[in-house]
Design a protein around this motif. Structure first.
Motif, PDB file in Angstrom:
ATOM      1  N   ILE A   1       0.836  -1.205   0.000  1.00  0.00           N
ATOM      2  CA  ILE A   1       0.000   0.000   0.000  1.00  0.00           C
ATOM      3  C   ILE A   1       0.869   1.252   0.000  1.00  0.00           C
ATOM      4  O   ILE A   1       0.542   2.240  -0.673  1.00  0.00           O
ATOM      5  CB  ILE A   1      -0.972  -0.015   1.204  1.00  0.00           C
ATOM      6  CG1 ILE A   1      -1.982  -1.155   1.046  1.00  0.00           C
ATOM      7  CG2 ILE A   1      -1.680   1.323   1.354  1.00  0.00           C
ATOM      8  CD1 ILE A   1      -2.783  -1.138  -0.252  1.00  0.00           C
ATOM      9  N   ALA A   2       1.976   1.229   0.705  1.00  0.00           N
ATOM     10  CA  ALA A   2       2.856   2.405   0.742  1.00  0.00           C
ATOM     11  C   ALA A   2       3.320   2.798  -0.664  1.00  0.00           C
ATOM     12  O   ALA A   2       3.451   3.982  -0.975  1.00  0.00           O
ATOM     13  CB  ALA A   2       4.055   2.151   1.645  1.00  0.00           C
TER      14      ALA A   2
ATOM     15  N   TRP B   1       1.605   2.286  -3.488  1.00  0.00           N
ATOM     16  CA  TRP B   1       0.456   2.899  -4.160  1.00  0.00           C
ATOM     17  C   TRP B   1       0.230   4.317  -3.651  1.00  0.00           C
ATOM     18  O   TRP B   1      -0.069   5.230  -4.423  1.00  0.00           O
ATOM     19  CB  TRP B   1      -0.800   2.050  -3.972  1.00  0.00           C
ATOM     20  CG  TRP B   1      -0.725   0.739  -4.677  1.00  0.00           C
ATOM     21  CD1 TRP B   1      -0.675  -0.497  -4.108  1.00  0.00           C
ATOM     22  CD2 TRP B   1      -0.670   0.525  -6.097  1.00  0.00           C
ATOM     23  NE1 TRP B   1      -0.593  -1.467  -5.092  1.00  0.00           N
ATOM     24  CE2 TRP B   1      -0.591  -0.867  -6.316  1.00  0.00           C
ATOM     25  CE3 TRP B   1      -0.678   1.376  -7.205  1.00  0.00           C
ATOM     26  CZ2 TRP B   1      -0.531  -1.428  -7.586  1.00  0.00           C
ATOM     27  CZ3 TRP B   1      -0.612   0.819  -8.478  1.00  0.00           C
ATOM     28  CH2 TRP B   1      -0.539  -0.562  -8.662  1.00  0.00           C
ATOM     29  N   GLN B   2       0.397   4.504  -2.348  1.00  0.00           N
ATOM     30  CA  GLN B   2       0.222   5.843  -1.785  1.00  0.00           C
ATOM     31  C   GLN B   2       1.290   6.804  -2.321  1.00  0.00           C
ATOM     32  O   GLN B   2       0.978   7.957  -2.626  1.00  0.00           O
ATOM     33  CB  GLN B   2       0.275   5.792  -0.260  1.00  0.00           C
ATOM     34  CG  GLN B   2      -0.948   5.134   0.335  1.00  0.00           C
ATOM     35  CD  GLN B   2      -0.934   5.187   1.836  1.00  0.00           C
ATOM     36  OE1 GLN B   2      -0.038   4.634   2.478  1.00  0.00           O
ATOM     37  NE2 GLN B   2      -1.917   5.859   2.406  1.00  0.00           N
TER      38      GLN B   2
ATOM     39  N   VAL C   1       0.206   7.864  -5.764  1.00  0.00           N
ATOM     40  CA  VAL C   1      -0.871   8.858  -5.697  1.00  0.00           C
ATOM     41  C   VAL C   1      -0.289  10.227  -5.347  1.00  0.00           C
ATOM     42  O   VAL C   1      -0.610  11.233  -5.986  1.00  0.00           O
ATOM     43  CB  VAL C   1      -1.944   8.430  -4.671  1.00  0.00           C
ATOM     44  CG1 VAL C   1      -2.898   9.574  -4.344  1.00  0.00           C
ATOM     45  CG2 VAL C   1      -2.718   7.224  -5.197  1.00  0.00           C
ATOM     46  N   ARG C   2       0.588  10.261  -4.366  1.00  0.00           N
ATOM     47  CA  ARG C   2       1.171  11.542  -3.943  1.00  0.00           C
ATOM     48  C   ARG C   2       2.014  12.182  -5.038  1.00  0.00           C
ATOM     49  O   ARG C   2       2.095  13.405  -5.122  1.00  0.00           O
ATOM     50  CB  ARG C   2       1.993  11.333  -2.670  1.00  0.00           C
ATOM     51  CG  ARG C   2       1.109  11.062  -1.464  1.00  0.00           C
ATOM     52  CD  ARG C   2       1.902  10.827  -0.187  1.00  0.00           C
ATOM     53  NE  ARG C   2       0.994  10.677   0.932  1.00  0.00           N
ATOM     54  CZ  ARG C   2       0.891   9.576   1.663  1.00  0.00           C
ATOM     55  NH1 ARG C   2       1.651   8.517   1.413  1.00  0.00           N
ATOM     56  NH2 ARG C   2       0.037   9.522   2.669  1.00  0.00           N
TER      57      ARG C   2
ATOM     58  N   ILE D   1      -7.616   3.491  -2.062  1.00  0.00           N
ATOM     59  CA  ILE D   1      -6.254   4.001  -1.908  1.00  0.00           C
ATOM     60  C   ILE D   1      -6.246   5.525  -1.914  1.00  0.00           C
ATOM     61  O   ILE D   1      -5.614   6.166  -1.068  1.00  0.00           O
ATOM     62  CB  ILE D   1      -5.327   3.451  -3.011  1.00  0.00           C
ATOM     63  CG1 ILE D   1      -5.084   1.969  -2.779  1.00  0.00           C
ATOM     64  CG2 ILE D   1      -4.011   4.215  -3.048  1.00  0.00           C
ATOM     65  CD1 ILE D   1      -4.349   1.284  -3.896  1.00  0.00           C
ATOM     66  N   VAL D   2      -6.947   6.113  -2.869  1.00  0.00           N
ATOM     67  CA  VAL D   2      -6.970   7.572  -2.968  1.00  0.00           C
ATOM     68  C   VAL D   2      -7.619   8.187  -1.732  1.00  0.00           C
ATOM     69  O   VAL D   2      -7.070   9.125  -1.136  1.00  0.00           O
ATOM     70  CB  VAL D   2      -7.686   8.027  -4.259  1.00  0.00           C
ATOM     71  CG1 VAL D   2      -7.906   9.534  -4.265  1.00  0.00           C
ATOM     72  CG2 VAL D   2      -6.890   7.601  -5.491  1.00  0.00           C
TER      73      VAL D   2
ATOM     74  N   HIS E   1      -7.953   7.006   1.319  1.00  0.00           N
ATOM     75  CA  HIS E   1      -7.112   6.832   2.507  1.00  0.00           C
ATOM     76  C   HIS E   1      -5.895   7.746   2.458  1.00  0.00           C
ATOM     77  O   HIS E   1      -5.538   8.374   3.456  1.00  0.00           O
ATOM     78  CB  HIS E   1      -6.692   5.368   2.631  1.00  0.00           C
ATOM     79  CG  HIS E   1      -6.037   5.046   3.924  1.00  0.00           C
ATOM     80  ND1 HIS E   1      -6.746   4.863   5.087  1.00  0.00           N
ATOM     81  CD2 HIS E   1      -4.738   4.895   4.244  1.00  0.00           C
ATOM     82  CE1 HIS E   1      -5.897   4.601   6.069  1.00  0.00           C
ATOM     83  NE2 HIS E   1      -4.682   4.613   5.592  1.00  0.00           N
ATOM     84  N   THR E   2      -5.266   7.838   1.295  1.00  0.00           N
ATOM     85  CA  THR E   2      -4.068   8.670   1.149  1.00  0.00           C
ATOM     86  C   THR E   2      -4.399  10.143   1.365  1.00  0.00           C
ATOM     87  O   THR E   2      -3.697  10.839   2.109  1.00  0.00           O
ATOM     88  CB  THR E   2      -3.437   8.471  -0.243  1.00  0.00           C
ATOM     89  OG1 THR E   2      -3.138   7.079  -0.410  1.00  0.00           O
ATOM     90  CG2 THR E   2      -2.180   9.291  -0.413  1.00  0.00           C
TER      91      THR E   2
ATOM     92  N   GLU F   1      -5.099  10.826   5.048  1.00  0.00           N
ATOM     93  CA  GLU F   1      -3.853  10.875   5.836  1.00  0.00           C
ATOM     94  C   GLU F   1      -3.146  12.199   5.644  1.00  0.00           C
ATOM     95  O   GLU F   1      -2.628  12.769   6.603  1.00  0.00           O
ATOM     96  CB  GLU F   1      -2.898   9.761   5.380  1.00  0.00           C
ATOM     97  CG  GLU F   1      -3.082   8.450   6.043  1.00  0.00           C
ATOM     98  CD  GLU F   1      -1.965   7.469   5.710  1.00  0.00           C
ATOM     99  OE1 GLU F   1      -2.004   6.389   6.286  1.00  0.00           O
ATOM    100  OE2 GLU F   1      -1.094   7.759   4.868  1.00  0.00           O
ATOM    101  N   ASP F   2      -3.130  12.687   4.425  1.00  0.00           N
ATOM    102  CA  ASP F   2      -2.395  13.919   4.127  1.00  0.00           C
ATOM    103  C   ASP F   2      -3.082  15.167   4.689  1.00  0.00           C
ATOM    104  O   ASP F   2      -2.442  16.197   4.850  1.00  0.00           O
ATOM    105  CB  ASP F   2      -2.165  14.055   2.625  1.00  0.00           C
ATOM    106  CG  ASP F   2      -1.176  13.005   2.105  1.00  0.00           C
ATOM    107  OD1 ASP F   2      -0.592  12.259   2.926  1.00  0.00           O
ATOM    108  OD2 ASP F   2      -0.999  12.924   0.873  1.00  0.00           O
TER     109      ASP F   2
END
Length: 71
Positions: A25-26, A28-29, A32-33, A61-62, A64-65, A68-69
């Motif tokens: 997942i990291a 994929w994140q 996205v970033r 994924i989007v 959640h990312t 978090e941000d």
């Protein structure tokens, strides 16, 4: 012995995403970033188009990312 709590929300998809698409997942994140700033659905579309990800997985994924941000 107690069971570990189950993930809820977008994170509940993470084991399936990692198994299906072969990346943690990291990773994929981070991807996205790299595409930010962009709108949520633009990021979902990128994961679907460029990586063959299903809509639910890409959206998880989007979501959640970005959540978090915002913290």
């Amino acid at each position: 012995m107690t069971d570990a709590p189950s993930a809820t929300g977008p994170a509940s998809y993470f084991p399936s995403i990692e198994k299906t698409y072969g990346r943690p997942i990291a990773a994929w994140q981070a991807l996205v970033r790299q595409h930010c700033p962009a709108k949520h659905m633009e990021l979902v579309a990128m994961l679907k188009r460029e990586h063959g990800m299903g809509h639910g997985h890409a959206n998880a994924i989007v979501a959640h990312t970005l959540a978090e941000d915002r913290l």
